[in-house]
Design a protein around this motif. Sequence first.
Motif, short mmCIF file in Angstrom:
data_model
loop_
_atom_site.label_atom_id
_atom_site.label_comp_id
_atom_site.label_asym_id
_atom_site.label_seq_id
_atom_site.Cartn_x
_atom_site.Cartn_y
_atom_site.Cartn_z
N THR A 1 0.81 -1.23 0.00
CA THR A 1 0.00 0.00 0.00
C THR A 1 0.84 1.27 0.00
O THR A 1 0.30 2.37 -0.15
N ASP A 2 2.16 1.14 0.17
CA ASP A 2 3.01 2.33 0.09
C ASP A 2 2.95 2.97 -1.29
O ASP A 2 3.23 4.17 -1.44
N ILE A 3 2.60 2.20 -2.31
CA ILE A 3 2.52 2.75 -3.66
C ILE A 3 1.50 3.87 -3.71
O ILE A 3 1.76 4.97 -4.22
N LEU A 4 0.31 3.63 -3.14
CA LEU A 4 -0.73 4.66 -3.15
C LEU A 4 -0.39 5.81 -2.22
O LEU A 4 -0.72 6.97 -2.49
N ARG A 5 0.26 5.51 -1.08
CA ARG A 5 0.67 6.59 -0.18
C ARG A 5 1.66 7.52 -0.89
O ARG A 5 1.56 8.75 -0.79
N LEU A 6 2.63 6.95 -1.59
CA LEU A 6 3.58 7.77 -2.33
C LEU A 6 2.91 8.54 -3.45
O LEU A 6 3.24 9.71 -3.71
N ALA A 7 1.96 7.90 -4.12
CA ALA A 7 1.24 8.58 -5.20
C ALA A 7 0.50 9.80 -4.67
O ALA A 7 0.53 10.88 -5.28
N ASP A 8 -0.18 9.67 -3.52
CA ASP A 8 -0.88 10.81 -2.92
C ASP A 8 0.10 11.90 -2.50
O ASP A 8 -0.17 13.10 -2.65
N PHE A 9 1.25 11.49 -1.96
CA PHE A 9 2.26 12.45 -1.51
C PHE A 9 2.78 13.27 -2.69
O PHE A 9 2.85 14.51 -2.62
N PHE A 10 3.14 12.61 -3.79
CA PHE A 10 3.65 13.32 -4.96
C PHE A 10 2.57 14.16 -5.63
O PHE A 10 2.85 15.25 -6.13
N LEU A 11 1.33 13.68 -5.61
CA LEU A 11 0.23 14.44 -6.20
C LEU A 11 0.04 15.77 -5.47
O LEU A 11 -0.12 16.83 -6.09
N ASN B 1 10.85 1.84 -9.96
CA ASN B 1 10.68 2.09 -8.53
C ASN B 1 10.12 3.50 -8.24
O ASN B 1 9.35 4.03 -9.04
N VAL B 2 10.55 4.12 -7.12
CA VAL B 2 9.96 5.40 -6.69
C VAL B 2 10.25 6.50 -7.70
O VAL B 2 9.41 7.39 -7.91
N ARG B 3 11.41 6.46 -8.34
CA ARG B 3 11.73 7.48 -9.33
C ARG B 3 10.70 7.47 -10.46
O ARG B 3 10.23 8.53 -10.91
N GLU B 4 10.34 6.27 -10.92
CA GLU B 4 9.35 6.17 -11.99
C GLU B 4 7.99 6.67 -11.52
O GLU B 4 7.29 7.41 -12.24
N LEU B 5 7.58 6.29 -10.31
CA LEU B 5 6.29 6.73 -9.78
C LEU B 5 6.24 8.25 -9.69
O LEU B 5 5.24 8.89 -10.05
#
Length: 685
Positions: free
Chosen positions: A543-553, A583-587
């Motif tokens: 679920t960190d994927i969605l947390r990171l997505a919200d953070f970058f958004l 990884n995170v760079r791509e996201l």
Amino acid sequence: MANSSNTSNPTPARPSAYLVIRQGGRWTDVLRLLPGRRVRIGRASTSQIVIHSERCSRQHSEIFPVSDGEAWVVRDLNSRNGTLVDSQRIEEDHVLSEGETIEVAGCQMTFVRRIADAFGGGQGPALAPTAAGSDQQTTGGGESATITHRRDSSTYLKPQDIPLTGSRPAADTEAGRELFRLSFELARCDSAESAAATALQGIASHLGVGSGAVLLDPSDRPGPARATDVADLAVIATHQQGDRSYHRLPDLLASTVLKGNEAVLARNIRDDAKLATPDSQGNLSTSSTVCTPLRSKTGPVGVLHIYTDDGQRDLTPDDLEFIVAVGESLSLALRNLQREEQLSDTLQKTRRRVDQLREQLADTTKIVGKSEAILAVKENIRRAAPTPATVLIRGESGTGKELVAAAIHQYSNRAEGPFVCLNCAALSPTLLESELFGHEKGAFTGATERKLGKFEAADGGTLMLDEIGEMNQEIQAKFLRVLEGHAFERVGGNQPIKADVRVVAATNRDLEQAVREGKFRSDLYFRLHVVEILIPPLRQRGTDILRLADFFLKRFSQQMGRKIDGFTAAARKHLSRYDWPGNVRELKNVIERAVVLSSSPEVDVSDLVLSNIQLETQTPTTSGRNGSPAVELISLEAMEKRHIVDVLSATGGNKSRAATILGIERSTLDRKIRRYKLAPEQWNK
């Protein structure tokens, strides 16, 4: 009254000279003539004596010294109405004699060597309004005062005026001790008000008489006072004798001091309009007054006012010298307090800016996530950061190794020092050595000046070396010596240099394999491998994927001024199912692109541009050349992982035997099993 105390150079004594000025039938001022200075008379505001009359030319006449002040000459400057001396118009330079009167447009100026000679019995000139209907400038207000002495500085503050031999009067010695004491008292004051009160108390204690006040222009903080805005002067401190209250000095006297930028000693001040200190008729009456300007580097900022009432002794020229010296000391204390206040304000602004930058840095170095894998990374950072241990960060490209290194620096005791990063894979071996250790001027072609290396730049802080596995073996040996605590030399230099640097290394390569292949020094590997932090790939963080997505958004929406509320349900599902090979760079890049291109308040699947790069779970094949067998397109890492599982399956899970077959140590096999998160169920099928 003699004015000998007004002369600033005691040996040899030059004869004093004054102009006693009369306008409108009344004496108005006394101007001291100083050797080496010309006095211009005219209607122009730049003149020393300004006459506001149409009969006066802008540059009417001038008075200047000859024979070093032994004689004074008046010269007419081709004025329209001429210059008179004792009622006779002069056509050429005229040497003034004692008691002669110069007249310009009705303004009379008597030349004297002693002020008392002009008044018979010592009655000095008065500061007073001109007669009604005259064309000279009026002062207004019904004020009168007799100015007897003027001083622009005090002999107490001029060491060259103090005799080197012989004894000085006891009063002078006592005054010097008091000035010395007051200077220390003023230096300890922490506000303009306390400094002013200290100066007034010191004057009253030394003289034994006098009330007074310090007046400053409120707009002076932090600029110079407007010298003509006498009404704006505000009382910041007062001192009274007995139960009498302080009474403000006449505006005309204050204006005279501010405009002339010199202290005056005046007698017999009366002001029928102000009804300040009542005498028997209820009018203001003081026997003597000293008013001295308080100066900044650009001009007067206020005045120090001391006066005595009827019944007290008059202030003397010696008192004037002392009060002027105190005024100069107070001016210096006020300037120092102002500078201290400005420095304090600057320091507070700088600290606020540093705090803001630290908050921004904390936001950019924030490790987002609550998965077990990332929580383990945070715990390792927490434990490693306070220690001086070298840290080796490992993980796939784009997982955030530099972010982890920055967090280690931020939470260490080196946080106040520099954090310097260097990518070892981006430079050739020669340039990498120069970047690490610096070079001297002329060390190689293009070295036009001395350059400090990253080690020197990071002194007292942290140096992160990314892609450490790409470092040339020759540089590895030099780098190892520095890690061992030895000094290093710049390229082309012979001066040993030591730097206090903590090294954090990062790599996405298998250093153990590089050691076995002879591409990486084993001694350097063991020196770097003190504390190892493994960063999991994004696909293993749930679920960190969605947390990171919200953070970058949220971050990119604020930076670009876009109002985007979030992701659609389909977009969130699409983000969760993607393997994120970058990884995170791509996201981060995918979300930034979506914020730029999205035309709706929510990011949808169509806004997410994902790559076609596939991981080992998607293993397409392709035919070889000339009909050769198909080749499976997977990474070496995926192939190694699969081979380890196959060997463990073939040996029935016997790790020692499997390690022998694989040609690695048992401990290395255990580390690879942990790295690839292999479970016994995978080889016990």
